[in-house]
Design a protein around this motif. Structure first.
Motif, PDB file in Angstrom:
ATOM      1  N   SER A 144      17.783 -16.720 -30.972  1.00  0.00           N
ATOM      2  CA  SER A 144      17.911 -18.099 -30.507  1.00  0.00           C
ATOM      3  C   SER A 144      18.613 -18.184 -29.158  1.00  0.00           C
ATOM      4  CB  SER A 144      18.633 -18.958 -31.545  1.00  0.00           C
ATOM      5  OG  SER A 144      19.959 -18.503 -31.707  1.00  0.00           O
ATOM      6  N   ASN A 145      19.602 -17.331 -28.914  1.00  0.00           N
ATOM      7  CA  ASN A 145      20.278 -17.363 -27.618  1.00  0.00           C
ATOM      8  C   ASN A 145      20.668 -15.965 -27.134  1.00  0.00           C
ATOM      9  OD1 ASN A 145      22.389 -16.728 -29.249  1.00  0.00           O
ATOM     10  ND2 ASN A 145      23.597 -18.551 -28.822  1.00  0.00           N
ATOM     11  N   GLY A 146      20.054 -14.953 -27.711  1.00  0.00           N
ATOM     12  CA  GLY A 146      20.279 -13.591 -27.255  1.00  0.00           C
ATOM     13  C   GLY A 146      21.467 -12.885 -27.859  1.00  0.00           C
ATOM     14  N   LYS A 147      22.225 -13.571 -28.689  1.00  0.00           N
ATOM     15  CA  LYS A 147      23.348 -12.906 -29.341  1.00  0.00           C
ATOM     16  C   LYS A 147      23.552 -13.490 -30.732  1.00  0.00           C
ATOM     17  CE  LYS A 147      26.822 -15.870 -27.196  1.00  0.00           C
ATOM     18  NZ  LYS A 147      28.053 -15.928 -26.441  1.00  0.00           N
ATOM     19  N   LEU A 148      24.182 -12.686 -31.580  1.00  0.00           N
ATOM     20  CA  LEU A 148      24.424 -13.134 -32.946  1.00  0.00           C
ATOM     21  C   LEU A 148      25.566 -14.139 -32.972  1.00  0.00           C
ATOM     22  CD1 LEU A 148      24.228  -9.766 -34.903  1.00  0.00           C
ATOM     23  CD2 LEU A 148      22.594 -11.637 -34.941  1.00  0.00           C
ATOM     24  N   GLU A 149      25.322 -15.273 -33.559  1.00  0.00           N
ATOM     25  CA  GLU A 149      26.375 -16.267 -33.725  1.00  0.00           C
ATOM     26  C   GLU A 149      26.314 -16.782 -35.150  1.00  0.00           C
ATOM     27  OE1 GLU A 149      26.870 -19.267 -30.800  1.00  0.00           O
ATOM     28  OE2 GLU A 149      26.580 -17.876 -29.152  1.00  0.00           O
ATOM     29  N   PHE A 150      27.044 -16.096 -36.013  1.00  0.00           N
ATOM     30  CA  PHE A 150      27.148 -16.494 -37.407  1.00  0.00           C
ATOM     31  C   PHE A 150      28.503 -17.145 -37.633  1.00  0.00           C
ATOM     32  CE2 PHE A 150      24.129 -12.855 -37.819  1.00  0.00           C
ATOM     33  CZ  PHE A 150      23.051 -13.597 -38.279  1.00  0.00           C
ATOM     34  N   PRO A 151      28.704 -17.822 -38.762  1.00  0.00           N
ATOM     35  CA  PRO A 151      29.983 -18.457 -39.046  1.00  0.00           C
ATOM     36  C   PRO A 151      31.140 -17.475 -39.203  1.00  0.00           C
ATOM     37  CG  PRO A 151      28.295 -19.194 -40.582  1.00  0.00           C
ATOM     38  CD  PRO A 151      27.709 -18.088 -39.780  1.00  0.00           C
ATOM     39  N   SER A 152      30.848 -16.211 -39.353  1.00  0.00           N
ATOM     40  CA  SER A 152      31.869 -15.179 -39.506  1.00  0.00           C
ATOM     41  C   SER A 152      31.280 -13.888 -38.971  1.00  0.00           C
ATOM     42  CB  SER A 152      32.235 -15.032 -40.990  1.00  0.00           C
ATOM     43  OG  SER A 152      33.190 -14.024 -41.184  1.00  0.00           O
ATOM     44  N   VAL A 153      32.110 -12.880 -38.828  1.00  0.00           N
ATOM     45  CA  VAL A 153      31.646 -11.628 -38.229  1.00  0.00           C
ATOM     46  C   VAL A 153      30.793 -10.801 -39.186  1.00  0.00           C
ATOM     47  CG1 VAL A 153      33.605 -11.526 -36.679  1.00  0.00           C
ATOM     48  CG2 VAL A 153      33.764 -10.430 -38.918  1.00  0.00           C
ATOM     49  N   ALA A 154      29.999  -9.921 -38.602  1.00  0.00           N
ATOM     50  CA  ALA A 154      29.259  -8.866 -39.308  1.00  0.00           C
ATOM     51  C   ALA A 154      28.342  -9.417 -40.385  1.00  0.00           C
ATOM     52  CB  ALA A 154      30.228  -7.830 -39.866  1.00  0.00           C
ATOM     53  N   ASP A 155      28.105  -8.578 -41.391  1.00  0.00           N
ATOM     54  CA  ASP A 155      27.157  -8.927 -42.450  1.00  0.00           C
ATOM     55  C   ASP A 155      27.563 -10.181 -43.191  1.00  0.00           C
ATOM     56  OD1 ASP A 155      29.394  -7.545 -43.471  1.00  0.00           O
ATOM     57  OD2 ASP A 155      28.295  -6.980 -45.270  1.00  0.00           O
ATOM     58  N   GLN A 156      28.858 -10.371 -43.404  1.00  0.00           N
ATOM     59  CA  GLN A 156      29.298 -11.532 -44.169  1.00  0.00           C
ATOM     60  C   GLN A 156      28.941 -12.835 -43.455  1.00  0.00           C
ATOM     61  OE1 GLN A 156      33.127  -9.977 -44.525  1.00  0.00           O
ATOM     62  NE2 GLN A 156      34.009 -11.108 -42.824  1.00  0.00           N
ATOM     63  N   GLY A 157      28.887 -12.820 -42.124  1.00  0.00           N
ATOM     64  CA  GLY A 157      28.506 -14.017 -41.388  1.00  0.00           C
ATOM     65  C   GLY A 157      27.082 -14.436 -41.685  1.00  0.00           C
ATOM     66  N   ALA A 158      26.182 -13.465 -41.772  1.00  0.00           N
ATOM     67  CA  ALA A 158      24.794 -13.780 -42.102  1.00  0.00           C
ATOM     68  C   ALA A 158      24.691 -14.334 -43.519  1.00  0.00           C
ATOM     69  CB  ALA A 158      23.928 -12.531 -41.955  1.00  0.00           C
ATOM     70  N   TYR A 159      25.400 -13.719 -44.449  1.00  0.00           N
ATOM     71  CA  TYR A 159      25.385 -14.226 -45.831  1.00  0.00           C
ATOM     72  C   TYR A 159      25.954 -15.637 -45.909  1.00  0.00           C
ATOM     73  CZ  TYR A 159      24.229  -9.653 -47.830  1.00  0.00           C
ATOM     74  OH  TYR A 159      23.618  -8.482 -48.179  1.00  0.00           O
ATOM     75  N   ILE A 160      27.065 -15.865 -45.217  1.00  0.00           N
ATOM     76  CA  ILE A 160      27.698 -17.184 -45.254  1.00  0.00           C
ATOM     77  C   ILE A 160      26.777 -18.235 -44.647  1.00  0.00           C
ATOM     78  CG2 ILE A 160      29.592 -18.564 -44.280  1.00  0.00           C
ATOM     79  CD1 ILE A 160      31.343 -15.987 -44.595  1.00  0.00           C
ATOM     80  N   GLY A 161      26.184 -17.920 -43.493  1.00  0.00           N
ATOM     81  CA  GLY A 161      25.305 -18.877 -42.834  1.00  0.00           C
ATOM     82  C   GLY A 161      24.072 -19.226 -43.644  1.00  0.00           C
ATOM     83  N   PHE A 162      23.511 -18.255 -44.320  1.00  0.00           N
ATOM     84  CA  PHE A 162      22.264 -18.478 -45.055  1.00  0.00           C
ATOM     85  C   PHE A 162      22.491 -19.002 -46.469  1.00  0.00           C
ATOM     86  CE2 PHE A 162      18.622 -17.026 -47.616  1.00  0.00           C
ATOM     87  CZ  PHE A 162      17.590 -17.644 -46.917  1.00  0.00           C
TER      88      PHE A 162
END
Length: 127
Positions: A61-79
């Motif tokens: 979406s903007n060339g970098k990962l921007e999840f609600p938290s760092v690393a794998d847990q950010g992806a889990y939290i966001g989804f």
């Protein structure tokens, strides 16, 4: 480290349909830490493709990962928008108090065996 045995009944009636994480600090109200997680594996398998699409969409979406938290847990939290586990399932050694009902002691950073190896003269493995 499991401090006291526990069963599914210890998770109360708010058992998750997706995923539940422990809080990061003693007073957080957001499940930021994937170090201790309760996962509904059949549901995670069912949603795997959609989860991966979500990660790719965020990545591009903007060339970098921007999840609600760092690393794998950010992806889990966001989804998955995980539920929050009680503190007794993720007590850190540096907390100011220990819950008498503590179930899991969660070591972050060097693990106890790594500290013992270091004290015995073994060189730490670089990150």
């Amino acid at each position: 480290v499991v401090h006291k045995p526990f069963s599914m009944a210890d998770f109360t009636s708010r058992i998750t349909g997706t995923i539940a994480f422990a809080i990061e600090g003693e007073t957080d109200m957001i499940p930021w830490n994937a170090g201790v997680a309760l996962m509904n594996v059949p549901h995670l398998r069912e949603t795997k493709k959609t989860f991966f699409r979500y990660i790719r969409r965020v990545m591009y979406s903007n060339g970098k990962l921007e999840f609600p938290s760092v690393a794998d847990q950010g992806a889990y939290i966001g989804f998955y928008r995980p539920h929050m586990l009680q503190t007794k399932f993720n007590v850190k050694p540096y907390y100011n108090h220990y819950d008498k009902d503590m179930k899991i002691l969660h070591f972050q950073g060097p693990k106890p065996y790594e500290i013992l190896e270091y004290l015995a003269g073994k060189q730490p493995t670089p990150l």
